[in-house]
Enzyme design. Structure first.
Site, PDB file in Angstrom:
ATOM      1  CB  CYS B 166      -0.958  -0.033   1.182  1.00  0.00           C
ATOM      2  SG  CYS B 166      -1.896  -1.577   1.159  1.00  0.00           S
ATOM      3  CG  HIS B 306      -1.396   4.563   5.325  1.00  0.00           C
ATOM      4  ND1 HIS B 306      -1.370   4.447   3.958  1.00  0.00           N
ATOM      5  CD2 HIS B 306      -1.548   3.297   5.800  1.00  0.00           C
ATOM      6  CE1 HIS B 306      -1.496   3.164   3.613  1.00  0.00           C
ATOM      7  NE2 HIS B 306      -1.607   2.443   4.714  1.00  0.00           N
ATOM      8  CD  GLU B 317      -0.895   7.732   9.417  1.00  0.00           C
ATOM      9  OE1 GLU B 317      -1.958   7.085   9.356  1.00  0.00           O
ATOM     10  OE2 GLU B 317      -0.512   8.526   8.533  1.00  0.00           O
ATOM     11  CE  LYS B 338      -5.434   4.281   2.578  1.00  0.00           C
ATOM     12  NZ  LYS B 338      -4.419   5.270   3.021  1.00  0.00           N
ATOM     13  CG  HIS B 343      -6.358   0.799   1.890  1.00  0.00           C
ATOM     14  ND1 HIS B 343      -5.473   1.409   1.020  1.00  0.00           N
ATOM     15  CD2 HIS B 343      -5.596   0.195   2.838  1.00  0.00           C
ATOM     16  CE1 HIS B 343      -4.244   1.163   1.431  1.00  0.00           C
ATOM     17  NE2 HIS B 343      -4.280   0.429   2.530  1.00  0.00           N
ATOM     18  CG  PHE B 404       0.120  -5.633   4.644  1.00  0.00           C
ATOM     19  CD1 PHE B 404      -0.130  -4.976   5.839  1.00  0.00           C
ATOM     20  CD2 PHE B 404      -0.933  -6.273   4.011  1.00  0.00           C
ATOM     21  CE1 PHE B 404      -1.411  -4.952   6.385  1.00  0.00           C
ATOM     22  CE2 PHE B 404      -2.214  -6.249   4.548  1.00  0.00           C
ATOM     23  CZ  PHE B 404      -2.453  -5.595   5.731  1.00  0.00           C
TER      24      PHE B 404
END
Lengths: 82, 416
Positions: B166, B306, B317, B338, B343, B404
Site C-alpha cells: 500500500c 495513511h 501512525e 480513506k 483503501h 504490509f
C-alpha cells in the site's frame, strides 16, 4: 454443420474485430492477416482458438502458419467442417 | 536539460479514476461533499463463497465507458485504470511536446494483474491450456500498467514498477524524483493502480481480519480514528501525477500545482503486517521528507494520513506523528480521506498525494467522515465535520503511506 463461405467470413470478421478492434468490413477474403491486417502471432492464436470454438473445428498449431490470408482460414474451416 | 540533486520537482498534471469519481475534478468534488464510495457488492460470488465482507468501494466509472473495447480486452483492469488516469494526467499537463527519451513512467501496484491471473487459472482448469489467453502473462505482470502507459505516451527514458503493497503509489513519486534529479528524465508520469475486486483477495484480507465487516452500513464502515473502527474498506482505481523539473515546466509555461519538495522512506523490519507500534520507522520517513524538503517542523500545515481505519494501524501512525512532531503534533490538521475512498492499496499513495496537492492548491483540508467518537489514543487534530481552511503563504503538507512488509513512505509537498 457446414457453414457457407459468407457465414464463415462474417464469423471470422467478428472474432478479428473482438480481438483487435479492426473493423469487420476490413476483414476481406484476399487480405493477409500479417501484411494487410497487421495481426501479430499472439492475436492470431487467440483468433484461431476462438474460431475453433465458434465453428466446431480443430485447427492444429502446425496449420496456423499456412493460414496467410483470410481466404486460407475460411477455406480451412469449411473443409474441416465437412 | 541539466539536473542535479537540488533540482526542484513540480506537479503539472493530475489524473485519477476512483470509487468516488471518474476523474480528478469529480473525485475532489465528491471528497469535499463527504461522499463515501463504499456500497454493497452485487456480485454472485459474495454469496457463492459466503464471504464475511459484502461491500467495497468499487470504481465509479467502469473503464468500458471510456476505453476502446480492444483495450479492455487486452489489458488487465489494473492497467485499464492506470491508462484512464494517465490520459487525464497527461492532458491536464497540457500534453507536453517533449522528446520520448526524456519521459519516464513509474507506476506501482500492490498486487498486480490478479484478475487475469485468477481468471486464466479458472480457464486452464475448466477448458485446458489451449484456451489460456496468449496475452495472459503480459496482462498479469505487475509492470503491465507502467508498460501500457509507456506505450501510450512513447515514454522511452524508462518504465518502472515499485511494488511495496500500500506504499507503492507513494514510492513511485520517490523514484520519479530520483529519475529527474539524476538527469535521466525531464518528465515522469508517476503513480499507482490497483484492481483487486475479486473474491480471493477479499477472502485473504478478511482472513487476516484487516477488513471492516460493517455489512449493514457500508458508507459508515471506513471510519479512521473513530473508536468503533473495525478494519479498512477495499477500494480500487488509479491515480497518476505528472512530475517535472521546475525548469522544464517553466520553459514550456506549464501550470504548476505544487512542488514535490521532499521524500522520506524507511522500513520497519518489525513484522510482516503489523506496524511497529511506537511508529519509529514511520516517524523517520516523515522527518526525512521534511528535512529533504528543506522545511522545519513548524512549516507543516497539513497531513494527509495513511489512516486506513484499522484498530492498530491508525494508532501506530498517530504515535509516529507525535514522535516526529512532538508538541506540534496536536496542532496540525490531519485528514483521513480513506474514510470516503476506501483503501486503494497500491493506488492509495498517489491518490492521497493528489489530495494533498489539491489541499495546498485550494488551501483546504478535507473533513474526515464517520469520526463520531474520536479515539482518545489518537491525540491528533483530526479535521472532521467541516473542512479546514489552510493558511495563505508558503506552506508544506505531508502525505503518509505505509505498506504490509513494513514499508514507510512520506512525501512533502510545498505550495507555489
Amino acid at each position: 454443420m457446414a457453414s457457407t463461405e459468407q457465414e464463415v467470413l462474417e464469423g471470422l470478421a467478428e472474432i478479428v474485430n473482438e480481438e483487435t478492434g479492426i473493423d469487420t468490413a476490413e476483414v476481406e477474403l484476399d487480405k493477409s492477416f500479417t501484411d494487410d491486417l497487421d495481426i501479430d502471432s499472439l492475436s492470431m492464436m487467440t483468433i484461431v482458438v476462438n474460431a475453433e470454438e465458434r465453428f466446431g473445428v480443430r485447427i492444429p498449431d502446425d496449420e496456423v502458419k499456412n493460414l496467410k490470408t483470410v481466404r486460407d482460414a475460411v477455406t480451412f474451416i469449411q473443409s474441416a467442417q465437412s | 536539460m541539466t539536473s542535479s540533486s537540488d533540482t526542484r520537482i513540480v506537479v503539472t498534471g493530475l489524473g485519477a479514476t476512483t470509487p468516488i469519481g471518474g476523474t480528478v475534478p469529480e473525485t475532489w468534488e465528491a471528497l469535499l461533499a463527504g461522499r463515501s464510495g463504499a456500497r454493497t457488492l452485487e456480485f454472485d460470488w459474495v454469496a457463492e463463497y459466503s464471504l464475511p465482507v459484502h461491500f467495497a468501494a468499487q470504481i465509479a466509472t467502469p473503464p468500458e465507458q471510456v476505453l476502446a473495447k480492444v483495450e479492455t480486452r487486452r489489458l488487465d483492469p489494473s492497467s485499464q485504470y492506470a491508462l484512464v488516469a494517465a490520459r487525464e494526467a497527461w492532458a491536464d499537463a497540457g500534453s507536453p511536446d517533449i522528446a520520448p527519451e526524456r519521459i519516464a513512467v513509474v507506476v506501482g501496484s500492490g498486487i498486480g494483474g490478479v484478475h487475469t491471473l485468477l481468471n486464466q487459472w479458472d480457464t486452464l482448469r475448466e477448458k485446458g491450456p489451449r484456451r489460456v489467453y496468449p496475452l495472459a502473462v503480459p496482462m498479469l505482470m505487475p509492470n503491465g500498467p507502467a508498460a501500457a502507459i509507456s506505450l501510450e505516451l512513447s515514454a522511452r527514458a524508462g518504465a518502472h514498477t515499485p511494488v511495496s503493497a500500500c506504499a507503492s503509489g507513494a514510492e513511485a513519486m520517490g523514484y520519479a524524483v530520483q529519475l529527474i534529479r539524476s538527469g535521466r528524465a525531464d518528465i515522469v508520469v508517476a503513480g499507482g493502480t490497483e484492481a483487486a475486486m475479486h473474491p480471493m483477495p477479499i477472502a485473504g484480507f478478511a482472513a487476516m481480519q484487516a477488513l471492516s465487516t460493517r455489512n449493514d452500513d457500508p458508507a459508515a464502515a471506513s471510519r479512521p480514528y473513530d473508536t468503533d473502527r473495525d478494519g479498512f474498506v477495499l477500494g480500487e482505481g488509479a491515480a497518476i501525477i505528472v512530475l517535472e523539473s521546475e525548469a522544464h515546466a517553466q520553459a514550456r509555461g506549464a501550470r504548476i500545482y505544487a512542488e514535490l519538495a521532499g521524500v522520506g522512506m524507511s522500513a520497519d523490519a518489525h513484522h510482516i503486517t503489523a506496524p511497529e507500534p511506537e511508529g519509529s520507522g514511520a516517524a523517520r520517513a516523515m522527518l526525512e521528507a521534511i528535512e529533504t524538503a528543506g522545511a522545519a517542523l513548524s512549516d507543516i500545515a497539513h497531513i494527509n494520513a495513511h489512516a486506513t481505519s484499522t484498530p492498530v494501524g491508525d494508532v501506530a501512525e498517530a504515535n509516529a506523528v507525535r514522535r516526529a512532531f512532538g508538541e506540534l503534533a496536536g496542532s496540525i490538521p490531519v485528514s483521513a480521506t480513506k474514510s470516503m475512498t476506501g483503501h486503494l492499496l497500491g493506488a492509495a499513495g498517489s491518490l492521497e498525494a493528489i489530495f494533498t496537492i489539491l489541499s495546498l492548491h485550494h488551501r483546504v483540508a478535507p473533513a474526515t467522515i464517520n469520526v463520531d467518537n474520536l479515539d482518545p489514543e489518537v491525540g491528533l487534530d483530526v479535521v472532521r465535520g467541516e473542512h479546514r481552511a489552510l493558511p495563505e503563504g508558503p506552506i508544506v503538507a505531508l502525505n503518509n503511506s505505509f505498506g504490509f512488509g513494513g514499508h514507510n513512505v512520506a512525501l512533502a509537498f510545498r505550495s507555489v
